[in-house]
Design a protein around this motif. Structure first.
Motif, PDB file in Angstrom:
ATOM      1  N   ARG A 173       0.820  -1.219   0.000  1.00 40.82           N
ATOM      2  CA  ARG A 173       0.000   0.000   0.000  1.00 40.82           C
ATOM      3  C   ARG A 173       0.854   1.269   0.000  1.00 40.82           C
ATOM      4  N   ILE A 174       2.132   1.108  -0.354  1.00 37.74           N
ATOM      5  CA  ILE A 174       3.044   2.250  -0.486  1.00 37.74           C
ATOM      6  C   ILE A 174       3.525   2.303  -1.935  1.00 37.74           C
ATOM      7  N   SER A 175       3.184   3.364  -2.658  1.00 34.41           N
ATOM      8  CA  SER A 175       3.576   3.452  -4.065  1.00 34.41           C
ATOM      9  C   SER A 175       5.085   3.625  -4.193  1.00 34.41           C
ATOM     10  N   GLN A 176       5.663   2.932  -5.159  1.00 35.03           N
ATOM     11  CA  GLN A 176       7.107   2.997  -5.390  1.00 35.03           C
ATOM     12  C   GLN A 176       7.543   4.383  -5.841  1.00 35.03           C
ATOM     13  N   MET A 177       6.711   5.037  -6.631  1.00 33.29           N
ATOM     14  CA  MET A 177       7.120   6.300  -7.248  1.00 33.29           C
ATOM     15  C   MET A 177       6.253   7.483  -6.827  1.00 33.29           C
ATOM     16  N   GLY A 178       5.669   7.399  -5.626  1.00 27.91           N
ATOM     17  CA  GLY A 178       4.906   8.521  -5.104  1.00 27.91           C
ATOM     18  C   GLY A 178       3.763   8.914  -6.021  1.00 27.91           C
ATOM     19  N   LEU A 179       3.741  10.186  -6.417  1.00 30.73           N
ATOM     20  CA  LEU A 179       2.663  10.705  -7.264  1.00 30.73           C
ATOM     21  C   LEU A 179       3.052  10.752  -8.749  1.00 30.73           C
ATOM     22  N   SER A 180       4.073   9.991  -9.120  1.00 31.59           N
ATOM     23  CA  SER A 180       4.518   9.992 -10.523  1.00 31.59           C
ATOM     24  C   SER A 180       3.451   9.492 -11.485  1.00 31.59           C
ATOM     25  N   TYR A 181       2.437   8.796 -10.954  1.00 29.90           N
ATOM     26  CA  TYR A 181       1.360   8.317 -11.835  1.00 29.90           C
ATOM     27  C   TYR A 181       0.552   9.486 -12.405  1.00 29.90           C
ATOM     28  N   LEU A 182       0.706  10.685 -11.827  1.00 34.43           N
ATOM     29  CA  LEU A 182       0.066  11.867 -12.393  1.00 34.43           C
ATOM     30  C   LEU A 182       0.745  12.283 -13.698  1.00 34.43           C
ATOM     31  N   VAL A 183       1.967  11.787 -13.906  1.00 35.30           N
ATOM     32  CA  VAL A 183       2.704  12.031 -15.154  1.00 35.30           C
ATOM     33  C   VAL A 183       2.652  10.790 -16.030  1.00 35.30           C
ATOM     34  N   TYR A 184       2.988   9.641 -15.435  1.00 35.16           N
ATOM     35  CA  TYR A 184       3.003   8.356 -16.136  1.00 35.16           C
ATOM     36  C   TYR A 184       1.907   7.471 -15.542  1.00 35.16           C
ATOM     37  N   PRO A 185       0.754   7.365 -16.212  1.00 33.15           N
ATOM     38  CA  PRO A 185      -0.410   6.692 -15.624  1.00 33.15           C
ATOM     39  C   PRO A 185      -0.177   5.249 -15.194  1.00 33.15           C
ATOM     40  N   GLY A 186       0.839   4.589 -15.773  1.00 32.48           N
ATOM     41  CA  GLY A 186       1.098   3.192 -15.414  1.00 32.48           C
ATOM     42  C   GLY A 186       1.905   3.014 -14.143  1.00 32.48           C
ATOM     43  N   THR A 223       4.263  -0.855  -6.506  1.00 34.91           N
ATOM     44  CA  THR A 223       4.481  -0.575  -5.079  1.00 34.91           C
ATOM     45  C   THR A 223       5.871  -0.965  -4.602  1.00 34.91           C
ATOM     46  N   ARG A 224       6.166  -0.549  -3.375  1.00 34.21           N
ATOM     47  CA  ARG A 224       7.412  -0.945  -2.725  1.00 34.21           C
ATOM     48  C   ARG A 224       7.474  -2.466  -2.540  1.00 34.21           C
ATOM     49  N   TYR A 270      16.396   9.896 -14.066  1.00 27.07           N
ATOM     50  CA  TYR A 270      16.273  10.977 -13.081  1.00 27.07           C
ATOM     51  C   TYR A 270      15.692  12.229 -13.716  1.00 27.07           C
ATOM     52  N   TRP A 271      16.219  12.647 -14.866  1.00 24.87           N
ATOM     53  CA  TRP A 271      15.713  13.875 -15.474  1.00 24.87           C
ATOM     54  C   TRP A 271      14.323  13.683 -16.079  1.00 24.87           C
ATOM     55  N   GLN A 272      14.085  12.522 -16.669  1.00 23.32           N
ATOM     56  CA  GLN A 272      12.836  12.318 -17.396  1.00 23.32           C
ATOM     57  C   GLN A 272      11.694  11.822 -16.506  1.00 23.32           C
ATOM     58  N   VAL A 273      12.048  11.131 -15.402  1.00 27.86           N
ATOM     59  CA  VAL A 273      11.006  10.502 -14.574  1.00 27.86           C
ATOM     60  C   VAL A 273      11.037  10.996 -13.131  1.00 27.86           C
ATOM     61  N   TYR A 274      12.102  10.678 -12.386  1.00 29.01           N
ATOM     62  CA  TYR A 274      12.126  10.981 -10.949  1.00 29.01           C
ATOM     63  C   TYR A 274      12.118  12.477 -10.669  1.00 29.01           C
ATOM     64  N   LEU A 275      12.751  13.259 -11.559  1.00 26.66           N
ATOM     65  CA  LEU A 275      12.780  14.710 -11.375  1.00 26.66           C
ATOM     66  C   LEU A 275      11.945  15.423 -12.438  1.00 26.66           C
TER      67      LEU A 275
END
Length: 407
Positions: free
Chosen positions: A39-52, A56-57, A220-225
């Motif tokens: 119940r902990i997302s691996q990438m936080g709120l990144s699904y707002l950018v990448y819907p897939g 999870t962790r 990092y530049w394209q996804v995490y940041l």
């Protein structure tokens, strides 16, 4: 109670079938502390950018354990001695390395707990589990902390190329659909060896290492940041900060008992006791999301608007710059917001702010990726590689950004 079958397998979309190596690992996976990671997302709120990006962790931890099994087999095949106790400890350490992550992964660390990292919380969870499992995690904790007398075992858990990075790059690339981040983690692991008790990569794997570093920089530049992801995480941190501020002023906010505990108490490394740890173990993404769904209708201008922005994906505007943002630019946006909504400067600063991000794909000064040449000599990847870009990747790149409401 019904006896459990401890020979279960996981069907993973990245690696296929993953086997559970022993009954202790099975029991740790079954434990409520570890199940929370579902119940902990691996990438936080990144699904707002990448819907897939809804993985999870839990996915990640199981994947890391699978890669560690491959690494142990490869090293043993190359006559590197890894005892059964060390093998078991490696699996435990990598399985539990992220167990201390809070809701949406990193946002929690910077908002409702102070001065305690997810690594430290992971260590405390491991110590608690060690008590429950009669000391069977002692060696795993030593390796996790980097205190074991065989450095290469610690490097498999945490280094410039470890099983953590080998999984998350490949997994995050898969779930976001960003193909440039895909790495051949299996080939990299096949190229591992040990010299003088430190981890090395054989020379024939040098191109795979180069690809790994380039992929890491790209992710990092394209996804995490990614700038939209940055805004979303900053907004979430500000939601929690504002909720804590209101709670401390005596305003009762609708929230789960676990979340309320962290809103009403000042939690630091010094007072993070067993009760706090147990309460933390009840906290996950659903607590925060359910709270925000309620708070969006709250009377407080700041809290309600921040929550609506995240829930409806109507985020702040963000501008990235190569140079620091001028204070006059910041003041201009703050003043405009004050005049438009008749709010205080303190309230306006929740919506208008500056910050910076930094990316360094290869941190050679902290720890090196060592290449084992055919001559037997061990050299740093920057010296072994004929790619100029690898040397460039070891230099930190900093960018500056400003966030403010859309017109």
């Amino acid at each position: 109670m019904k006896a459990s079958n401890k020979l279960k397998i996981f069907n993973d979309p990245i690696y296929g079938f993953i086997t559970i190596p022993n009954s202790l690992i099975f029991d740790l996976i079954e434990h409520k502390y570890f199940q929370r990671l579902r119940r902990i997302s691996q990438m936080g709120l990144s699904y707002l950018v990448y819907p897939g990006a809804h993985h999870t962790r839990f996915h990640h931890a199981i994947g890391c354990m699978h890669l560690m099994q491959k690494a142990v087999n490869v090293l043993r095949f190359k006559d590197v001695t890894v005892s059964e106790d060390e093998e078991k400890a490696l699996y435990i350490a990598i399985l539990l390395h992220d167990i201390g992550h809070g809701p949406f992964s990193h946002a929690m660390e910077h908002s409702i707990v102070n001065g305690i990292s997810h690594e430290e919380i992971s260590r405390r969870f491991m110590q608690k589990l060690n008590t429950e499992f009669n000391g069977s995690l002692t060696l795993a904790i030593q390796i996790f902390e980097g205190n074991y007398n065989r450095p290469f075992l610690c490097e498999l858990i945490s280094s410039q190329f470890d099983m953590d990075r080998a999984d998350y790059l490949k997994r995050d690339s898969f779930y976001t659909g960003v193909a440039e981040g895909n790495i051949n983690s299996e080939r990299l692991i096949t190229m591992l060896n040990v010299v003088d008790d430190t981890l090395v990569v054989e020379e024939k794997g040098i191109y795979s290492v180069e690809k790994f570093l380039v992929a890491r920089r790209f992710m990092y530049w394209q996804v995490y940041l990614h700038k939209t992801g940055l805004v979303a995480e900053q907004l979430l941190m500000r939601v929690l900060k504002r909720a804590k501020e209101l709670s401390n002023s005596g305003i009762d906010l609708k929230a789960s008992d676990a979340l309320s505990y962290f809103l009403k108490n000042e939690i630091t490394a010094k007072n993070f006791d067993d009760l706090t740890l147990e309460t933390f173990s009840r906290l996950d993404d659903t607590d925060v999301m359910a709270a925000m769904k309620e708070w969006q209708y709250h009377d407080d201008f700041v809290l309600s608007h921040l929550c609506k922005m995240i829930i409806n994906r109507d985020l702040l505007k963000i501008k990235l710059k190569n140079k620091p943002i001028k204070s006059s630019t910041l003041d201009k946006h703050i003043q405009r917001l004050i005049e438009t909504y008749h709010i205080s400067e303190k309230e306006a600063k929740y919506f208008v702010f500056i910050n910076e991000i930094s990316n360094q794909a290869y941190q050679s000064k902290i720890q090196k990726i060592k290449i084992l040449q055919k001559s037997g000599k061990v050299v740093d990847i920057t010296k072994a590689s004929d790619q100029f870009s690898i040397k460039a990747l070891s230099k930190p790149v900093t960018k500056y950004y400003i966030c403010y409401p859309k017109e």
